[in-house]
Write a protein that holds these residues in place. Structure first.
Motif, PDB file in Angstrom:
ATOM      1  N   ASP B 150       2.599  33.184  67.475  1.00 32.71           N
ATOM      2  CA  ASP B 150       3.560  32.377  66.719  1.00 32.71           C
ATOM      3  C   ASP B 150       4.766  33.227  66.322  1.00 32.71           C
ATOM      4  OD1 ASP B 150       1.904  30.171  66.854  1.00 32.71           O
ATOM      5  OD2 ASP B 150       1.313  30.203  64.733  1.00 32.71           O
ATOM      6  N   VAL B 151       5.895  32.563  66.179  1.00 41.54           N
ATOM      7  CA  VAL B 151       7.123  33.222  65.741  1.00 41.54           C
ATOM      8  C   VAL B 151       7.200  33.130  64.219  1.00 41.54           C
ATOM      9  CG1 VAL B 151       9.654  33.124  65.858  1.00 41.54           C
ATOM     10  CG2 VAL B 151       8.271  32.690  67.909  1.00 41.54           C
ATOM     11  N   VAL B 152       7.651  34.212  63.572  1.00 43.69           N
ATOM     12  CA  VAL B 152       7.844  34.234  62.114  1.00 43.69           C
ATOM     13  C   VAL B 152       9.310  33.954  61.815  1.00 43.69           C
ATOM     14  CG1 VAL B 152       7.651  35.600  59.992  1.00 43.69           C
ATOM     15  CG2 VAL B 152       6.000  35.941  61.859  1.00 43.69           C
ATOM     16  N   LEU B 153       9.557  32.995  60.935  1.00 39.82           N
ATOM     17  CA  LEU B 153      10.936  32.651  60.561  1.00 39.82           C
ATOM     18  C   LEU B 153      11.069  32.627  59.049  1.00 39.82           C
ATOM     19  CD1 LEU B 153       9.983  30.410  63.036  1.00 39.82           C
ATOM     20  CD2 LEU B 153      12.490  30.243  63.107  1.00 39.82           C
ATOM     21  N   THR B 265       5.527  30.242  60.049  1.00 40.18           N
ATOM     22  CA  THR B 265       5.224  30.573  61.447  1.00 40.18           C
ATOM     23  C   THR B 265       5.224  29.294  62.280  1.00 40.18           C
ATOM     24  OG1 THR B 265       2.844  30.399  61.030  1.00 40.18           O
ATOM     25  CG2 THR B 265       3.844  32.575  60.773  1.00 40.18           C
ATOM     26  N   PRO B 268       5.843  29.243  69.665  1.00 41.50           N
ATOM     27  CA  PRO B 268       7.127  29.543  70.330  1.00 41.50           C
ATOM     28  C   PRO B 268       7.837  28.305  70.872  1.00 41.50           C
ATOM     29  CG  PRO B 268       5.422  31.079  71.055  1.00 41.50           C
ATOM     30  CD  PRO B 268       4.742  30.095  70.153  1.00 41.50           C
ATOM     31  N   VAL B 271      10.108  26.462  68.265  1.00 39.53           N
ATOM     32  CA  VAL B 271      11.069  27.191  67.441  1.00 39.53           C
ATOM     33  C   VAL B 271      12.466  26.581  67.516  1.00 39.53           C
ATOM     34  CG1 VAL B 271      12.272  29.401  67.171  1.00 39.53           C
ATOM     35  CG2 VAL B 271       9.783  29.362  67.431  1.00 39.53           C
ATOM     36  N   GLN B 275      14.555  25.141  64.374  1.00 40.16           N
ATOM     37  CA  GLN B 275      15.824  25.753  63.961  1.00 40.16           C
ATOM     38  C   GLN B 275      16.946  24.709  63.910  1.00 40.16           C
ATOM     39  OE1 GLN B 275      15.854  29.273  66.685  1.00 40.16           O
ATOM     40  NE2 GLN B 275      15.947  30.476  64.784  1.00 40.16           N
ATOM     41  N   ARG B 287      14.652  33.714  63.113  1.00 31.83           N
ATOM     42  CA  ARG B 287      13.444  34.375  63.649  1.00 31.83           C
ATOM     43  C   ARG B 287      13.476  35.813  63.166  1.00 31.83           C
ATOM     44  NH1 ARG B 287      12.605  32.424  69.546  1.00 31.83           N
ATOM     45  NH2 ARG B 287      11.022  34.037  69.486  1.00 31.83           N
ATOM     46  N   GLY B 289      10.357  37.860  63.536  1.00 33.16           N
ATOM     47  CA  GLY B 289       9.262  38.622  64.141  1.00 33.16           C
ATOM     48  C   GLY B 289       8.220  37.687  64.714  1.00 33.16           C
ATOM     49  N   ARG B 290       7.010  38.221  64.870  1.00 36.39           N
ATOM     50  CA  ARG B 290       5.963  37.401  65.456  1.00 36.39           C
ATOM     51  C   ARG B 290       4.600  37.787  64.894  1.00 36.39           C
ATOM     52  NH1 ARG B 290       3.783  39.884  70.231  1.00 36.39           N
ATOM     53  NH2 ARG B 290       4.418  42.063  70.245  1.00 36.39           N
TER      54      ARG B 290
END
Lengths: 319, 319
Positions: B150-153, B265, B268, B271, B275, B287, B289-290
């Motif tokens: 997962d992407v961290v935002l 999170t 991907p 995302v 956004q 974004r 990190g992950r």
């Protein structure tokens, strides 16, 4: 949210409620309401040196912080379910927290109440608890329904906590009667079962937290009525009557706060059955007067004369 | 409950909610839950000298006391509904109470949130607010769902409140950039709309109250995963970058508390749409990190080296 402190309490309180979908440990708790019920919510704060003496035992504070809130639910005729706790402490004292948790949990377990959220911060010892309970729509007891002619009753006995407070302030006595009165300050019994039993019978209800005159006065204001109380009818414990003279115990019963009994009004034809119900619950209910036209609370002595009253109850910011 | 103080606030907050069956003025409020929703509840306390400087304007305190709690609801994806307030004050200061009420009401009105209960007591300035919101069953955002990959935002920008606090402590500056950062301490914006938009998209979510490292760390712990953050990707405001050097602003963004942005999170493939949604709401989402296997949060600099971190965030009782 500091997990270690709140966790000590959470571990001691109910885990088994299936209406707690997500408990302590996230940004908020997630709770499922039973269908067809309304939510009753209240919040109360206790500050060291204001609501309890410096040095009060942590176990008593844990009990009382929850008890005063459960008393609010009792006065509404609501069934307790969940609580939130905001605990401000001068320092991270594990012994204090464990004691507090023990007292809180003792009372919570009696009602299968779950602690679902909390926050601990550093500062002057201050305890806020928010409680949540359930009540069927339209069945809650409020302050607003008293009718002229209704009988005024109270559960248990009045003035004990005020007497106990005076004993604590004087120091010295430690016999059974003194202990009983002091226990009444530290471990008040919320009248939850009595509140539930009064649903459908009491026309108005309040808990006696600020003193009978002040709290019955709230019923009168909300209901647009007056009340007449007979001093001779005020229920007083044998401990209070033994340790204080008649005038003092009467003053305590009228104006002392912190008793957490229920004061309520009932149409005359239902008084006998209500008294039977509450006797069965162990607390009993004494008739102390009646609702009249007008406003405010008047108190008459044994000869029927109206008493002059100095104290009207407890107000943290003065009159 | 002292009516005069709480009434000043109640009069300024929503009266028109038909789910408030009985509001302030009885022993408890009576509230009707919308069918088919879960109740999200949280409580947070702010103490003078701990969570805000002595002398902070009352209007800012009223705003912030509610904002930090709405931020908790935002992090769950819940719609705000009701609040309880426990306000402890050194004295009955009408100007303070009016200012506090104004700030509280400004934010409450934006969400049609009703103040349904309150308690005012005397003591060190301490403010506890409990908030209640609604969320459909199973749709709440929690800390526990982050998956490897997962992407961290994060919404908005990080570190502004820490920068503002340093400016306040230094004193002196009063230009627009300094004012912006100071405003970010005193008037945080709870990301309620963002939280609602993230329902069904984010796998985990938390609000950044204690600092990104600490709060993302809570997601990692709850989700049994680790996270890798790239320092160069941390969203920082132009005011923060202009008034502080890169290393300092980076430290603020990583470890400064009180920003009340959401860290979340997202798988991907979702995302881009997330956004877009959050850009439309005005806060955006960067974004940073992950999610990886392992545990804890690692931060890498522009060259890919792992940073040594001194501060891991804010803890009122120390590590």
């Amino acid at each position: 949210m500091e997990f270690s402190l709140i966790d000590r309490i959470r571990q001691r309180t109910a885990q088994g409620r299936d209406d707690v979908r997500l408990g302590i440990g996230d940004d908020a708790a997630l709770l499922a309401m039973p269908p067809g019920q309304e939510l009753a919510v209240a919040i109360d704060t206790m500050v060291e040196g204001v609501h309890f003496p410096i040095g009060t035992a942590a176990v008593d504070l844990g009990w009382k912080a929850l008890a005063v809130n459960l008393s609010d639910l009792a006065a509404m005729g609501a069934t307790p379910a969940w609580a939130l706790l905001a605990l401000t402490l001068p320092n991270a004292d594990a012994a204090f927290v464990d004691g507090f948790a023990d007292g809180f949990a003792q009372l919570a377990q009696a009602y299968r109440l779950a602690l679902v959220g909390g926050d601990t911060t550093r500062g002057t010892l201050t305890i806020s608890v928010a409680v949540h309970g359930f009540v069927p729509p339209g069945k809650a007891l409020t302050r607003a329904g008293a009718q002229v002619g209704d009988v005024v009753l109270v559960t248990g006995t009045l003035g004990d906590a005020a007497g106990g407070l005076q004993l604590v302030q004087r120091g010295g006595r430690s016999d059974a009667q003194a202990s009983y009165l002091i226990q009444r300050i530290h471990r008040p019994t919320p009248r939850v079962a009595a509140g539930l039993a009064l649903r459908g019978h009491a026309s108005a209800c309040i808990d006696v937290s600020d003193g009978l005159l002040a709290d019955l006065g709230h019923i009168c204001t909300s209901s647009h009525v007056g009340a007449e109380i007979e001093a001779a009818l005020l229920p007083r414990s044998s401990a209070l009557l033994d340790l204080f003279d008649d005038a003092t115990s009467c003053d305590f019963a009228l104006s002392g706060g912190d008793d957490y009994e229920l004061c309520f009004t009932v149409p005359p034809q239902h008084v006998a059955s209500v008294q039977t119900d509450l006797a069965r619950l162990g607390c009993g209910a004494a008739r102390i007067g009646r609702i009249v036209e007008g406003r405010g609370v008047n108190v008459r002595d044994r000869e029927g004369r109206q008493l002059e009253l100095v104290h009207q109850g407890w107000d943290h910011f003065g009159a």
